[in-house]
Scaffold this motif. Structure first.
Motif, PDB file in Angstrom:
ATOM      1  N   THR A 208      -1.354 -35.714  11.612  1.00  0.00           N
ATOM      2  CA  THR A 208      -1.116 -34.917  12.562  1.00  0.00           C
ATOM      3  C   THR A 208       0.615 -34.547  12.326  1.00  0.00           C
ATOM      4  OG1 THR A 208      -2.864 -35.137  13.531  1.00  0.00           O
ATOM      5  CG2 THR A 208      -1.020 -34.338  14.943  1.00  0.00           C
ATOM      6  N   ASP A 209       1.540 -33.850  12.431  1.00  0.00           N
ATOM      7  CA  ASP A 209       2.473 -33.515  12.951  1.00  0.00           C
ATOM      8  C   ASP A 209       2.583 -33.059  14.457  1.00  0.00           C
ATOM      9  OD1 ASP A 209       4.747 -32.149  13.161  1.00  0.00           O
ATOM     10  OD2 ASP A 209       5.555 -31.154  11.337  1.00  0.00           O
ATOM     11  N   PRO A 210       3.190 -34.096  15.317  1.00  0.00           N
ATOM     12  CA  PRO A 210       3.463 -34.576  16.556  1.00  0.00           C
ATOM     13  C   PRO A 210       4.692 -32.887  17.306  1.00  0.00           C
ATOM     14  CG  PRO A 210       3.976 -36.138  16.217  1.00  0.00           C
ATOM     15  CD  PRO A 210       4.098 -35.658  14.348  1.00  0.00           C
TER      16      PRO A 210
ATOM     17  N   ALA B 234       1.365 -25.312  11.590  1.00  0.00           N
ATOM     18  CA  ALA B 234       1.543 -23.698  12.356  1.00  0.00           C
ATOM     19  C   ALA B 234       1.035 -22.897  12.378  1.00  0.00           C
ATOM     20  CB  ALA B 234       2.590 -24.085  13.037  1.00  0.00           C
ATOM     21  N   THR B 235       0.618 -21.779  11.332  1.00  0.00           N
ATOM     22  CA  THR B 235       0.081 -21.012  11.055  1.00  0.00           C
ATOM     23  C   THR B 235      -1.456 -20.705  10.859  1.00  0.00           C
ATOM     24  OG1 THR B 235       0.551 -21.283   8.938  1.00  0.00           O
ATOM     25  CG2 THR B 235       2.144 -20.219   9.390  1.00  0.00           C
ATOM     26  N   SER B 236      -2.019 -22.306  10.927  1.00  0.00           N
ATOM     27  CA  SER B 236      -3.373 -21.955  11.035  1.00  0.00           C
ATOM     28  C   SER B 236      -4.073 -22.224  12.466  1.00  0.00           C
ATOM     29  CB  SER B 236      -4.150 -23.401  11.018  1.00  0.00           C
ATOM     30  OG  SER B 236      -4.921 -23.520  11.355  1.00  0.00           O
ATOM     31  N   SER B 237      -4.954 -21.186  12.215  1.00  0.00           N
ATOM     32  CA  SER B 237      -6.169 -20.571  13.405  1.00  0.00           C
ATOM     33  C   SER B 237      -6.721 -21.277  14.167  1.00  0.00           C
ATOM     34  CB  SER B 237      -7.236 -19.715  13.199  1.00  0.00           C
ATOM     35  OG  SER B 237      -7.501 -20.098  11.911  1.00  0.00           O
TER      36      SER B 237
ATOM     37  N   LEU C  71      -3.154 -36.476  26.834  1.00  0.00           N
ATOM     38  CA  LEU C  71      -3.208 -35.402  25.782  1.00  0.00           C
ATOM     39  C   LEU C  71      -1.592 -35.684  24.889  1.00  0.00           C
ATOM     40  CD1 LEU C  71      -3.737 -32.447  24.673  1.00  0.00           C
ATOM     41  CD2 LEU C  71      -2.364 -31.550  25.987  1.00  0.00           C
ATOM     42  N   CYS C  72      -0.840 -36.555  25.662  1.00  0.00           N
ATOM     43  CA  CYS C  72       0.501 -36.952  24.453  1.00  0.00           C
ATOM     44  C   CYS C  72       0.315 -38.103  24.131  1.00  0.00           C
ATOM     45  CB  CYS C  72       1.440 -36.966  25.475  1.00  0.00           C
ATOM     46  SG  CYS C  72       2.140 -35.451  27.060  1.00  0.00           S
ATOM     47  N   ALA C  73      -0.008 -39.140  24.674  1.00  0.00           N
ATOM     48  CA  ALA C  73      -0.936 -40.436  23.872  1.00  0.00           C
ATOM     49  C   ALA C  73      -1.488 -40.690  22.988  1.00  0.00           C
ATOM     50  CB  ALA C  73      -1.972 -41.055  24.992  1.00  0.00           C
ATOM     51  N   VAL C  74      -2.558 -38.576  22.899  1.00  0.00           N
ATOM     52  CA  VAL C  74      -3.630 -38.938  22.192  1.00  0.00           C
ATOM     53  C   VAL C  74      -3.107 -38.365  20.890  1.00  0.00           C
ATOM     54  CG1 VAL C  74      -5.695 -37.262  21.035  1.00  0.00           C
ATOM     55  CG2 VAL C  74      -5.794 -38.629  22.856  1.00  0.00           C
ATOM     56  N   MET C  75      -1.725 -37.038  21.115  1.00  0.00           N
ATOM     57  CA  MET C  75      -1.179 -36.873  20.285  1.00  0.00           C
ATOM     58  C   MET C  75       0.392 -37.477  19.063  1.00  0.00           C
ATOM     59  SD  MET C  75       0.177 -32.475  21.411  1.00  0.00           S
ATOM     60  CE  MET C  75      -0.547 -32.765  23.072  1.00  0.00           C
ATOM     61  N   LEU C  76       0.292 -38.850  20.348  1.00  0.00           N
ATOM     62  CA  LEU C  76       1.046 -39.623  19.771  1.00  0.00           C
ATOM     63  C   LEU C  76       0.710 -40.650  18.915  1.00  0.00           C
ATOM     64  CD1 LEU C  76       4.042 -39.211  21.975  1.00  0.00           C
ATOM     65  CD2 LEU C  76       3.869 -38.370  20.182  1.00  0.00           C
ATOM     66  N   SER C  77      -0.770 -40.620  18.939  1.00  0.00           N
ATOM     67  CA  SER C  77      -1.209 -42.437  18.576  1.00  0.00           C
ATOM     68  C   SER C  77      -1.152 -42.794  16.945  1.00  0.00           C
ATOM     69  CB  SER C  77      -2.666 -42.010  19.045  1.00  0.00           C
ATOM     70  OG  SER C  77      -3.552 -41.055  18.102  1.00  0.00           O
ATOM     71  N   ASN C  78      -1.388 -43.928  16.909  1.00  0.00           N
ATOM     72  CA  ASN C  78      -1.809 -44.195  15.741  1.00  0.00           C
ATOM     73  C   ASN C  78      -3.058 -43.358  14.892  1.00  0.00           C
ATOM     74  OD1 ASN C  78       0.174 -45.778  15.954  1.00  0.00           O
ATOM     75  ND2 ASN C  78      -0.992 -47.751  16.296  1.00  0.00           N
ATOM     76  N   THR C  79      -3.847 -42.943  15.118  1.00  0.00           N
ATOM     77  CA  THR C  79      -4.888 -42.375  14.621  1.00  0.00           C
ATOM     78  C   THR C  79      -4.764 -41.058  14.543  1.00  0.00           C
ATOM     79  OG1 THR C  79      -7.112 -43.186  15.783  1.00  0.00           O
ATOM     80  CG2 THR C  79      -7.302 -40.958  14.782  1.00  0.00           C
ATOM     81  N   ALA C  80      -4.279 -40.433  15.137  1.00  0.00           N
ATOM     82  CA  ALA C  80      -3.894 -39.067  14.983  1.00  0.00           C
ATOM     83  C   ALA C  80      -2.006 -38.955  13.894  1.00  0.00           C
ATOM     84  CB  ALA C  80      -2.092 -37.999  15.843  1.00  0.00           C
TER      85      ALA C  80
ATOM     86  N   ALA D  67      -7.847 -31.223  13.732  1.00  0.00           N
ATOM     87  CA  ALA D  67      -6.592 -31.360  12.731  1.00  0.00           C
ATOM     88  C   ALA D  67      -6.285 -30.397  11.706  1.00  0.00           C
ATOM     89  CB  ALA D  67      -7.941 -32.337  11.654  1.00  0.00           C
ATOM     90  N   MET D  68      -6.968 -29.437  11.326  1.00  0.00           N
ATOM     91  CA  MET D  68      -5.741 -28.381  10.765  1.00  0.00           C
ATOM     92  C   MET D  68      -4.423 -27.552  11.407  1.00  0.00           C
ATOM     93  SD  MET D  68      -6.936 -28.066   8.045  1.00  0.00           S
ATOM     94  CE  MET D  68      -5.672 -27.615   7.319  1.00  0.00           C
TER      95      MET D  68
END
Length: 115
Positions: A86-88, A50-53, A72-81, A44-45
């Motif tokens: 989440t910033d894609p 982008a600077t978060s570990s 992986l792409c579908a998860v990153m672009l999902s409604n939940t994300a 999540a963080m």
């Protein structure tokens, strides 16, 4: 009448099975991208900053999903994300930030390309 009823039952069962088989194979197999996104909670963080570990548990989850770039792409672009903040554009950098050797470099995720 009994024969017609049995035929209709068998036909209904056949159609139900055909619909379920066709419906069951999405980007993430039998699981939806939104369900898979919940497994990415350790990221999540890292997906917002982008600077978060990036934690080892996040990298393990990304490595597992990275075997299936479509998922992986579908998860990153999902409604939940999206709902989690989440910033894609940042999320697609996580596989690289994890130093995953077999990550899907150059794979197109909607308007984004995995680095």
């Amino acid at each position: 009448m009994a024969l017609g009823f049995k035929f209709m039952c068998l036909l209904s069962l056949f159609l139900f099975i055909c619909i379920k088989v066709a419906d069951g194979a999405g980007e993430c197999g039998n699981s939806s991208p939104d369900n898979e996104a919940f497994k990415m909670l350790p990221c999540a963080m890292a997906a917002q900053d982008a600077t978060s570990s990036v934690s080892s548990s996040c990298c393990a989850a990304v490595k597992r999903l990275g075997r299936n770039p479509k998922c992986l792409c579908a998860v990153m672009l999902s409604n939940t994300a999206k709902l989690s903040g989440t910033d894609p554009q940042i999320a697609i950098t996580i596989p690289k930030r994890c130093n995953l050797q077999n990550r899907p470099v150059g794979y197109k995720c909607g308007p984004y390309t995995l680095p």
